[in-house]
Motif scaffolding. Structure first.
Motif, short mmCIF file in Angstrom:
data_model
loop_
_atom_site.label_atom_id
_atom_site.label_comp_id
_atom_site.label_asym_id
_atom_site.label_seq_id
_atom_site.Cartn_x
_atom_site.Cartn_y
_atom_site.Cartn_z
N THR A 197 49.32 23.98 44.45
CA THR A 197 47.95 24.43 44.74
C THR A 197 47.96 25.53 45.78
O THR A 197 47.23 26.53 45.67
CB THR A 197 47.12 23.24 45.25
N GLU A 198 48.82 25.37 46.78
CA GLU A 198 48.89 26.37 47.85
C GLU A 198 49.37 27.72 47.31
O GLU A 198 48.86 28.78 47.72
CB GLU A 198 49.83 25.89 48.96
N GLN A 199 50.31 27.70 46.39
CA GLN A 199 50.78 28.95 45.80
C GLN A 199 49.69 29.61 44.96
O GLN A 199 49.59 30.85 44.94
CB GLN A 199 52.01 28.69 44.92
N CYS A 200 48.90 28.81 44.26
CA CYS A 200 47.82 29.38 43.45
C CYS A 200 46.82 30.10 44.34
O CYS A 200 46.40 31.23 44.04
CB CYS A 200 47.13 28.28 42.65
N ASN A 201 46.44 29.46 45.44
CA ASN A 201 45.52 30.12 46.37
C ASN A 201 46.15 31.36 46.97
O ASN A 201 45.50 32.41 47.10
CB ASN A 201 45.12 29.15 47.49
N ALA A 202 47.43 31.25 47.34
CA ALA A 202 48.13 32.38 47.94
C ALA A 202 48.26 33.54 46.96
O ALA A 202 48.21 34.72 47.36
CB ALA A 202 49.51 31.95 48.44
N ALA A 203 48.43 33.24 45.68
CA ALA A 203 48.51 34.30 44.67
C ALA A 203 47.20 35.07 44.60
O ALA A 203 47.19 36.31 44.47
CB ALA A 203 48.85 33.71 43.31
N GLN A 204 46.08 34.37 44.67
CA GLN A 204 44.78 35.04 44.67
C GLN A 204 44.65 35.93 45.91
O GLN A 204 44.17 37.08 45.81
CB GLN A 204 43.65 34.01 44.64
N VAL A 205 45.05 35.41 47.04
CA VAL A 205 44.96 36.20 48.28
C VAL A 205 45.84 37.44 48.19
O VAL A 205 45.43 38.55 48.56
CB VAL A 205 45.36 35.33 49.49
N ALA A 206 47.05 37.27 47.69
CA ALA A 206 47.96 38.42 47.55
C ALA A 206 47.37 39.47 46.62
O ALA A 206 47.51 40.68 46.86
CB ALA A 206 49.32 37.95 47.04
N ALA A 207 46.72 39.01 45.55
CA ALA A 207 46.10 39.95 44.61
C ALA A 207 45.00 40.74 45.28
O ALA A 207 44.89 41.97 45.09
CB ALA A 207 45.55 39.19 43.40
N VAL A 208 44.18 40.07 46.06
CA VAL A 208 43.08 40.76 46.75
C VAL A 208 43.63 41.79 47.73
O VAL A 208 43.19 42.95 47.75
CB VAL A 208 42.17 39.75 47.48
N CYS A 209 44.58 41.38 48.54
CA CYS A 209 45.14 42.31 49.53
C CYS A 209 45.79 43.52 48.86
O CYS A 209 45.59 44.67 49.28
CB CYS A 209 46.15 41.59 50.41
N ALA A 210 46.55 43.28 47.79
CA ALA A 210 47.22 44.38 47.11
C ALA A 210 46.21 45.31 46.47
O ALA A 210 46.39 46.54 46.48
CB ALA A 210 48.17 43.84 46.05
N ALA A 211 45.15 44.75 45.92
CA ALA A 211 44.11 45.57 45.28
C ALA A 211 43.43 46.47 46.31
O ALA A 211 43.24 47.67 46.08
CB ALA A 211 43.09 44.68 44.60
N ILE A 212 43.09 45.91 47.45
CA ILE A 212 42.44 46.71 48.50
C ILE A 212 43.39 47.77 49.04
O ILE A 212 43.01 48.93 49.20
CB ILE A 212 41.92 45.80 49.64
N ASP A 213 44.62 47.36 49.28
CA ASP A 213 45.59 48.32 49.83
C ASP A 213 45.78 49.50 48.88
O ASP A 213 45.84 50.66 49.32
CB ASP A 213 46.93 47.62 50.07
N TYR A 214 45.89 49.22 47.59
CA TYR A 214 46.07 50.30 46.63
C TYR A 214 44.84 51.20 46.58
O TYR A 214 44.95 52.43 46.62
CB TYR A 214 46.36 49.73 45.25
N ALA A 215 43.68 50.59 46.50
CA ALA A 215 42.44 51.38 46.39
C ALA A 215 42.25 52.27 47.61
O ALA A 215 41.82 53.44 47.48
CB ALA A 215 41.24 50.45 46.22
#
Length: 307
Positions: free
Chosen positions: A285-303
């Motif tokens: 469960t913790e990895q699933c939440n962390a994957a979502q967080v990583a996706a958000v951070c990467a998306a913002i950083d790229y944009a």
């Protein structure tokens, strides 16, 4: 299983549901967790660092659900807007908790650079019942259009329409679960009076890009960040993921506006839908939440880096 009746216990094969079938379906839904305890309590403790406001209210019988959004403090017109949504499908748990975890752990990292708008649990009735639909057996993630019938979607669309500043990025946090195949797709086939056609659940994380506005480099930046947390779904023998051609590793495309999907409601240059796979024996469960967080951070950083 080649018919709705074989796949689902409500309805007559070939005949869409009417009021009686919808009522029967609703009678089977039970509250299994608490929106107030799991979501509203977390939002409440964020008030000291962010602006929090109610953007709508849902009433389903005796149940009343305030719809809450979290905004950057010191919102400024000269900063781009980043929109983060979770829980459009209430049963997709890491979408909700991943959005909240991002706000708690990382949102202030972007203070002064973007205006953040986060709707972490778009469908609270469905969150409590661990379901895809709302209480009217309507899928909110097919209702982001002017004639959409889901109150959850209409309220969010009104909130987003009130934003004057340009939206640079919209990331919508979802899951693809084993129950998609055992419960939700059979229910959809029965509801619509169509045959149920079995499919496969992808083993891993993937993204949904827009057919009409593809951003392949952006999508791959998100994939590369998430791969550090969880495995990426491979294409099947047909070169597909969940019945759609894989246009790149871990990426498919949908016509967002045509389908009335959440990420179709803005003209943001960068749009993506995450799909975490929580039923894998390889993740927690913790990895699933962390994957979502990583996706958000990467998306913002790229944009922010590309503009």
């Amino acid at each position: 299983m080649n018919s709705a009746s074989a796949a689902y216990p409500i309805g007559t094969p070939g005949i869409p549901w009417g009021d009686a079938e919808r009522a029967q379906w609703l009678s089977r839904q039970t509250r299994q967790r608490s929106y107030e305890s799991d979501v509203l309590s977390v939002i409440e403790r964020l008030r000291s660092r962010f602006d929090v406001h109610e953007y709508g209210c849902l009433e389903y019988g005796p149940d009343v659900y305030p719809l809450m959004a979290i905004r950057s403090r010191n919102w400024r017109a000269d900063r781009p807007v980043v929109l983060i949504t979770g829980g459009v499908h209430g049963y997709e748990t890491s979408g909700v908790h991943g959005a909240l975890q991002f706000v708690e752990q990382h949102a202030l990292d972007y203070a002064g650079r973007v205006n953040l708008l986060v709707a972490p649990c778009v469908s609270p009735w469905a969150y409590e019942r661990i379901h895809r639909w709302n209480a009217n057996a309507i899928d909110p993630n097919r209702s982001f259009r002017d004639d959409g019938q889901a109150g959850e979607s209409a309220a969010l669309m009104q909130l987003v329409a009130s934003i004057a500043e340009p939206i640079l990025l919209h990331i919508d946090l979802h899951e693809t679960t084993d129950t998609d195949e055992t419960e939700f797709r059979p229910a959809l086939a029965a509801r619509d009076g169509k045959p149920f056609e079995p499919g496969d659940i992808p083993d891993g994380f993937y993204l949904v890009d827009d057919t009409e506005n593809p951003q392949p480099e952006f999508q791959q930046a998100v994939i590369e960040a998430v791969e550090k947390i969880t495995h990426i779904a491979p294409a099947d023998d047909k070169g597909e993921i969940i019945g759609s051609p894989a246009v790149a590793r871990g990426v498919i495309q949908y016509p967002l506006a045509q389908l009335g999907l959440c990420t179709s409601m803005t003209n943001a240059r960068y749009r993506t839908t995450t799909e975490v796979y929580p039923d894998s024996g390889r993740v927690t469960t913790e990895q699933c939440n962390a994957a979502q967080v990583a996706a958000v951070c990467a998306a913002i950083d790229y944009a922010l880096s590309v503009g």
